[in-house]
Design an enzyme around this catalytic site. Sequence first.
Site, short mmCIF file in Angstrom:
data_model
loop_
_atom_site.label_atom_id
_atom_site.label_comp_id
_atom_site.label_asym_id
_atom_site.label_seq_id
_atom_site.Cartn_x
_atom_site.Cartn_y
_atom_site.Cartn_z
N ASP A 325 0.85 -1.17 0.00
CA ASP A 325 0.00 0.00 0.00
C ASP A 325 0.90 1.24 0.00
OD1 ASP A 325 -2.37 1.55 0.32
OD2 ASP A 325 -1.90 1.75 2.45
N ASP A 708 23.02 -35.07 18.28
CA ASP A 708 22.16 -34.59 17.19
C ASP A 708 21.70 -33.16 17.47
OD1 ASP A 708 22.18 -36.66 15.47
OD2 ASP A 708 20.04 -37.11 15.59
#
Length: 888
Positions: A325, A708
């Site tokens: 806009d 991990d």
Amino acid sequence: MKQFYNQTSSEVISNLIGQAECLSSSEAASRQEKYGLNQLAEGRKKSLIQLFLEQFKDFLVIILIIAAVVSGFLGDIESTAVILIVITINAVLGTVQTVKAEQSLESLKVLSAPTAKVKRDGVVKEIPSSEVTIGDIVLLEAGDYIPADGRIIENASLKINESALTGESISVEKSTDAIFREVPLGDRINMVFSGSFVTYGRGSFIVTAIGMDTEVGKIASLLKTTSEKKTPLQVNLDNFGQKLAILILAVCALVFGINVFRGGNIGDSFLFAVALAVAAIPEALSSIVTIVLSFGTQKMAKEHAIVRKLQAVEGLGSVSVICSDKTGTLTQNKMTVEHYYVDGRSIPVSQIDLNNAAQMELLTFSILCNDSTNYDGQEVGDPTETALISLGDRLGQHSQDIRRIYPRLSEIPFDSDRKLMSTSHTLDGRTIMIVKGAADVLCNRVSYIQKNGKACPFTGDDGRTLDRINKGFSENGLRVLAFAYKEVAPDHKLTLEDEDDLTFLGLTAMMDPPRVESAEAVARCKAAHIKPVMITGDHKITAAAIAKRIGILEDMSEACEGVQIDHMSDEELEKFVEKISVYARVSPEHKIRIVRAWQNKGNIVSMTGDGVNDAPALKQADIGVAMGITGSEVAKDAASMVLTDDNFATIVKAVENGRNVYANIKNAIKFLLSGNFGAILTVLYASLMALPVPFAPVHLLFINLLTDSLPAIALGLEPHTSAVMNERPRPKNESILTKDFLLGIGFEGLCIGTTTTIAFLVGNMQSGALAGSTMAFGTLCMARLIHGFNCKSEKPVLFTKKFFNNLYLIGAFVLGMVLINGVLLIPALSGVFKVASLGSSQLLLMYALAFINLPFIQIIKWIRGRVHMRKEKAEAKKHSYGKNNVTV
């Protein structure tokens, strides 16, 4: 049936309240029961439990839950525990982030409810706007917010700012006259609309619609029919999870079949296959993605952006089109004087010289013939008038001081038919009438023009010159006001007949200017291969002028009005949007169609805006971005992200942040999958060769929770780089599992799997199955910790500053090494973790096998980079040769 704007004011009054002067309190209460309160219906908010349960909808998470249940039934409690712990942590993190974002958004809302002045029981009462009902007579004056839609019945120079609804920054002059034709919302000048506010004059209106029946309410209803889009990351992770699950299940089925074929126990073989699945599926992935995105949202909050939906962080990084806009987003939503024209010269506002008598006189006159006020930074009045007194403040000529020295003696208020306003003051002993108005109107009433401090006869050449200057300003999107004056008798009360035989003084040209940072932000968008598009309800000339100044528009052929796309099919619009950079005079439906057309062409689209009229497009867009200060609540609720500083440049920072977040997530995924692939290869080799199981369930638990998760999270927090803004946005349908990505995982997993298998074989041959399992476990853990440094970048980082720039990764490596060595070397832990006591030569071999992957993979990356660079140079040389040998 005729619309209210097609009817006369008396017809509307007769239809809504009959012969009554106004509503009585009892009638108002009756109508409130019939029509309800004047409020927008709020969507039902999700409970904390619902938000928590939604975190488990991911496909990979569902597979993990199934694996946990199966493991539990088979007695593999360790595997069940690790899965449930990890996915619960992920769900808690996601829920906390969502709740925090909503709380931040709530803090932006206005705390006090607005009120309205209505005529009830024959007297004026101030009531909460929620109690306004159909048929109420509402009184208005400058500064009032409009509480409902209505038909104007009294008008004294009313001007209303409707930018939240139409996107047009200039106030609309209102009228009581009926309009006997169909016109768009922005041209219904005898109506007022909820959410707008009065900037000038006074008047009253009769309420014709409240709540969800208002124009604002209709837009809120439109939001319900607009579906939210999944971000590229969500789509990618869904596809990735499905493909990975299928692949892992196939491998597990193969291993199960081999073990049964070799005569193994079916129950043991099945348990082993499930254990392998748990080892292979990156349980920590969802948690890592959530943690990385959460850190991304915290970083963006410090940069004035509240992210309502976690995935919007990464989604912004994929954006290829930003539809914005204009009013309040690319511009300041505040009229500002840009130029003076006085004494035959056009003067930029930065060059105004108050030592010049004519320029000082124009400034003084513009402050005196002016009804706006500015107290402690609170501006009240028409934006064009507040622009004039703001200029005075900037130049040290404060309106309060000027008006105190030269008080107003008489006045003729502004009238939309005359397009003029006049006031009289005593200046230097003379009574001067100052007239302000539209340039074309005022020039028809002047007989003289001031030149070098003298009043000279106004000639045809002067008229043509002013017409040319006025036209030039207008073509550049500037709003022009003209000023003239004449001397009148002392104590003379001004009349309309006095507005003639004037002396022309000068012109002021003003506009809603671009934000200072808009041009740079647009340039950065283009450098990042993102197309910026302006979509506004304002006029084409004004929109194009702003777009040219900030770099969105290069040629007027790239600008169009909404009416041009009204009769286009969706297919025609998809071809049309590529050529257009500016859309003016658009409706909320136009905005949705434009956004959808870009999406249908395979683009990830972001829509920014602040008005109610932007809300449906914000929701339709892949990433909706609302303004936090000037933005309406409807817009904020529809958006994925809210900017607390209303700064367009923050979006560009968010894009850079999103691209870095995605790159880091991808590196974390590569780390997880390559390590898991290495473990699978070791298990698969042992199964095929009828060797003992390389890893105990407790080993898998340790690997999943520590070696991990810690480095993967650290890789997700890798320091950001601006280099990502030189890349093209990735294609919408590009999977995480690209060919190059899979090859990298396969190669690096093979390296880790090979060294782990070697350690397993050596330990098994030298000291038996337990030693082999211990060496495989130790090597895999340390190899994966070291492998985290390989996954920092596709380019080699060894012996560079980048190797040490991530303190999180260094911390994860150190902590991981301490933990794994503690398990291997502390005798008290050997029973718990099912490890054997290793000799010094076995430990040294294990360390060497774990470390060798780092230099080996870094060398391969260096070689691959050199080959790629040579290919690029060859292509560039070939292209250059072709250009230099074109046959003419």
